[in-house]
Design a protein around this motif. Structure first.
Motif, PDB file in Angstrom:
ATOM      1  N   THR A  94       0.825  -1.207   0.000  1.00 52.69           N
ATOM      2  CA  THR A  94       0.000   0.000   0.000  1.00 52.69           C
ATOM      3  C   THR A  94       0.856   1.252   0.000  1.00 52.69           C
ATOM      4  O   THR A  94       0.565   2.236  -0.704  1.00 52.69           O
ATOM      5  N   ALA A  95       1.943   1.248   0.779  1.00 52.12           N
ATOM      6  CA  ALA A  95       2.825   2.416   0.860  1.00 52.12           C
ATOM      7  C   ALA A  95       3.486   2.706  -0.485  1.00 52.12           C
ATOM      8  O   ALA A  95       3.533   3.857  -0.934  1.00 52.12           O
ATOM      9  N   ILE A  96       3.984   1.676  -1.145  1.00 48.66           N
ATOM     10  CA  ILE A  96       4.632   1.870  -2.451  1.00 48.66           C
ATOM     11  C   ILE A  96       3.620   2.356  -3.475  1.00 48.66           C
ATOM     12  O   ILE A  96       3.906   3.258  -4.269  1.00 48.66           O
ATOM     13  N   ARG A  97       2.436   1.755  -3.455  1.00 46.19           N
ATOM     14  CA  ARG A  97       1.396   2.165  -4.397  1.00 46.19           C
ATOM     15  C   ARG A  97       1.036   3.643  -4.199  1.00 46.19           C
ATOM     16  O   ARG A  97       0.772   4.372  -5.154  1.00 46.19           O
ATOM     17  N   ARG A  98       1.042   4.094  -2.954  1.00 51.07           N
ATOM     18  CA  ARG A  98       0.669   5.478  -2.654  1.00 51.07           C
ATOM     19  C   ARG A  98       1.739   6.466  -3.107  1.00 51.07           C
ATOM     20  O   ARG A  98       1.423   7.543  -3.629  1.00 51.07           O
ATOM     21  N   ALA A  99       3.016   6.119  -2.931  1.00 53.41           N
ATOM     22  CA  ALA A  99       4.088   7.089  -3.184  1.00 53.41           C
ATOM     23  C   ALA A  99       4.691   7.014  -4.584  1.00 53.41           C
ATOM     24  O   ALA A  99       5.175   8.027  -5.108  1.00 53.41           O
ATOM     25  N   GLU A 116       4.678   7.852   3.346  1.00 53.96           N
ATOM     26  CA  GLU A 116       5.029   9.272   3.425  1.00 53.96           C
ATOM     27  C   GLU A 116       6.541   9.424   3.372  1.00 53.96           C
ATOM     28  O   GLU A 116       7.285   8.623   3.969  1.00 53.96           O
ATOM     29  N   ILE A 117       7.029  10.451   2.687  1.00 56.80           N
ATOM     30  CA  ILE A 117       8.461  10.675   2.599  1.00 56.80           C
ATOM     31  C   ILE A 117       8.979  11.183   3.937  1.00 56.80           C
ATOM     32  O   ILE A 117       8.463  12.148   4.502  1.00 56.80           O
ATOM     33  N   ILE A 118      10.006  10.509   4.460  1.00 61.18           N
ATOM     34  CA  ILE A 118      10.629  10.940   5.713  1.00 61.18           C
ATOM     35  C   ILE A 118      12.113  11.244   5.522  1.00 61.18           C
ATOM     36  O   ILE A 118      12.794  11.637   6.462  1.00 61.18           O
ATOM     37  N   GLY A 119      12.611  11.095   4.283  1.00 66.49           N
ATOM     38  CA  GLY A 119      14.003  11.405   4.003  1.00 66.49           C
ATOM     39  C   GLY A 119      14.287  11.350   2.521  1.00 66.49           C
ATOM     40  O   GLY A 119      13.503  10.810   1.741  1.00 66.49           O
ATOM     41  N   VAL A 120      15.439  11.935   2.132  1.00 64.95           N
ATOM     42  CA  VAL A 120      15.920  11.885   0.747  1.00 64.95           C
ATOM     43  C   VAL A 120      17.234  11.115   0.755  1.00 64.95           C
ATOM     44  O   VAL A 120      18.207  11.517   1.406  1.00 64.95           O
ATOM     45  N   ASN A 121      17.283   9.998   0.049  1.00 65.71           N
ATOM     46  CA  ASN A 121      18.463   9.138   0.033  1.00 65.71           C
ATOM     47  C   ASN A 121      19.651   9.863  -0.589  1.00 65.71           C
ATOM     48  O   ASN A 121      19.520  10.493  -1.639  1.00 65.71           O
ATOM     49  N   VAL A 122      20.827   9.742   0.064  1.00 65.20           N
ATOM     50  CA  VAL A 122      21.948  10.564  -0.382  1.00 65.20           C
ATOM     51  C   VAL A 122      23.281   9.831  -0.435  1.00 65.20           C
ATOM     52  O   VAL A 122      24.129  10.164  -1.252  1.00 65.20           O
ATOM     53  N   ALA A 123      23.535   8.825   0.410  1.00 65.90           N
ATOM     54  CA  ALA A 123      24.880   8.250   0.460  1.00 65.90           C
ATOM     55  C   ALA A 123      24.838   6.818   0.969  1.00 65.90           C
ATOM     56  O   ALA A 123      23.895   6.398   1.641  1.00 65.90           O
ATOM     57  N   VAL A 124      25.908   6.078   0.638  1.00 68.36           N
ATOM     58  CA  VAL A 124      26.092   4.714   1.134  1.00 68.36           C
ATOM     59  C   VAL A 124      27.500   4.585   1.680  1.00 68.36           C
ATOM     60  O   VAL A 124      28.393   5.348   1.322  1.00 68.36           O
ATOM     61  N   ARG A 125      27.681   3.624   2.558  1.00 71.37           N
ATOM     62  CA  ARG A 125      28.999   3.326   3.109  1.00 71.37           C
ATOM     63  C   ARG A 125      29.718   2.402   2.154  1.00 71.37           C
ATOM     64  O   ARG A 125      29.253   1.311   1.835  1.00 71.37           O
TER      65      ARG A 125
END
Length: 508
Positions: A92-97, A265-274
């Motif tokens: 449901t979350a993926i379908r919504r966003a 709901e968006i709670i962050g913007v992906n930016v980096a990986v280790r």
């Protein structure tokens, strides 16, 4: 030992492609080969078993069409009785966003120094492909992404959720915080991402990432919030602060894409990986993203036109007027400090970001219809977007530009509270630098857009009124070598700059 972190796709990778199937990695080819061989082996084994068993016709049982239909009907009956658990909250979350997630790709030119056999060196330019992700935050097509996704990209190509393609234009950026705002070309409205909050996140709660991973558009992965408030150094000149750490699968191409909570709901913007790790990735908290994007848009608007008001969020909703430029368009329109702007043209206003977005499409010289509340009454007025060249009509703005070489606006109450809490000080406020004049005293001292001016000499610059009083002081008018104080990324700095001498008849 210093850890090595990297942006997900800081360098636009030459291997990126909008059609992943056209250039599969070698590892995938090997897996595909093994899979085909496995099928062949299974067939050979089955044939051997068939021969050994010498199966007779009696061992075979025909399934009639009638019996098949009856079995299917029985399955349907069972499915009615037994409710399916396949449509989980994640689905449901993926379908919504997902409809508000866009995939970005384009080319940029990079230059490398190549040495010849004779010992000479020369610059070699080459084109590389890049990819990233963005999220639609306004139905007119405004998209937030990482700055490193669109930096120096000649043409930003976009693939939407339905598979259609368009292009986008870079509107505003903040390289220090690695965020950018682009606008999609084409007719809207576009579906916007549902917005959550990052100030109440819990370690262990489930999260979902959607992005253009390795060019596979709209790839979804799941994980949890692994940790909060991570400070991550990327290199000697860039670092990220207060990030969300997640175990969701993040790959090159996910940059700029959303990290979602289980409600979609968006709670962050992906930016980096280790680098070299598994399931260690990072996202910029959405509250931080929206504050930065709001400041970006305000700076962009300030360079194009002047309305003459400063505001802040209101507990009752809307955008509350805090300060007005004397004689400015907003003041002439009848607005007063304390008024709450609730609508600009047809846009309802409940946050500073919505106010900034509402005037983003306005042209210099245009009149905007503003609806505002004063007490229990609602009023309507019109304000003009005065071209920025007319900013010099305001004496304080003109003097700041002439004497110091900066354009400023109040930093706001949130900045003051944060500074006083972190630094144990009693600052009354500050002035955000929105522009720096080339060759000015501020430019020579490397003052940047986004710095906050705290004081000049022994005087605080907590408001535009303070700055006006300082600039009119006889000592300042003589053009001294003045000490200044600024805040840059929550660090207080100071320096000295030679202020311009003011002519005795220079002010009206």
């Amino acid at each position: 030992m210093r850890f090595n972190y990297q942006n997900i796709d800081t360098c636009l990778t030459a291997s990126a492609t909008s059609n992943p199937a056209a250039s599969q990695p070698a590892a995938l080819t090997g897996v595909r080969g093994a899979w085909v061989w496995g099928i062949a082996l299974a067939v050979i084994t089955a044939m051997g078993a068939w021969d050994t068993a010498s199966a007779s016709a009696e061992d075979l049982h025909a399934v009639s069409a009638t019996s098949y239909r009856n079995s299917a009907a029985d399955d349907d009956t069972l499915s009615i009785k037994r409710q399916s658990h396949r449509e989980t909250p994640t689905v449901t979350a993926i379908r919504r966003a997902a409809p508000s997630v866009v995939n970005l790709h384009g080319q940029k030119t990079i230059r490398q120094t190549a040495a010849s056999l004779a010992g000479a060196s020369s610059d070699v330019a080459r084109q590389v492909n890049g990819m990233g992700t963005g999220v639609v935050i306004d139905s007119r097509g405004y998209v937030v992404t990482n700055y490193h996704v669109v930096e120096d990209v000649y043409e930003i190509n976009v693939t939407l959720h339905d598979g259609s393609t368009t292009t986008a234009d870079l509107v505003a950026s903040d390289p220090a915080n690695d965020l950018a705002l682009v606008k999609l070309r084409g007719a809207g409205p576009f579906q916007t991402i549902p917005r959550g909050h990052s100030n109440d996140l819990m370690v262990g709660e489930p999260v979902i990432a959607i992005g253009n991973a390795f060019g596979y558009v709209h790839t979804s992965t799941v994980g949890i919030v692994s940790a909060l408030h991570r400070d991550i150094p990327v290199n000697e000149t860039q670092s990220y602060r207060d990030l969300i750490q997640t175990s969701a699968g993040i790959n090159p191409g996910n940059s700029g894409g959303p990290l979602l909570n289980i409600d979609g709901e968006i709670i962050g913007v992906n930016v980096a990986v280790r680098v070299g790790a598994q399931q260690i990735a990072f996202a910029i908290p959405i509250d931080q993203v929206l504050d930065t994007v709001t400041d970006m848009i305000i700076r962009h608007n300030d360079r194009r036109f002047v309305i003459g008001l400063q505001g802040k969020p209101s507990r009752e909703g809307g955008f509350q007027v805090v300060d007005l430029i004397d004689g400015g368009s907003a003041q002439r329109g009848g607005l007063k400090p304390g008024d709450r702007i609730v609508k600009v043209d047809e846009d309802s206003i409940s946050t500073p970001l919505q106010y900034a977005l509402s005037v983003l499409d306005a042209m210099p010289g245009e009149k905007l219809r503003v609806e505002f509340q004063r007490g229990s009454e609602t009023y309507e007025t019109f304000v003009s977007t005065v071209p920025s060249a007319s900013e010099a009509k305001d004496p304080v703005a003109a003097l700041a530009w002439q004497v110091i070489g900066v354009a400023v606006r109040p930093a706001g109450d949130s900045f003051t509270r944060r500074m006083n809490s972190q630094m144990q000080t009693s600052y009354r406020g500050g002035l955000v630098i929105t522009d720096v004049r080339p060759g000015s005293a501020a430019d020579e001292q490397s003052i940047r857009v986004g710095d906050v001016l705290l004081g000049i000499h022994s005087w605080q610059t907590s408001s535009l009124a303070d700055l006006a009083e300082i600039l009119q002081h006889p000592e300042i008018r003589q053009g001294p070598n003045a000490k200044f104080y600024i805040v840059r990324r929550d660090q207080t700095l100071y320096g000295h700059m030679k202020l311009a001498v003011q002519p005795t008849t220079g002010r009206r």
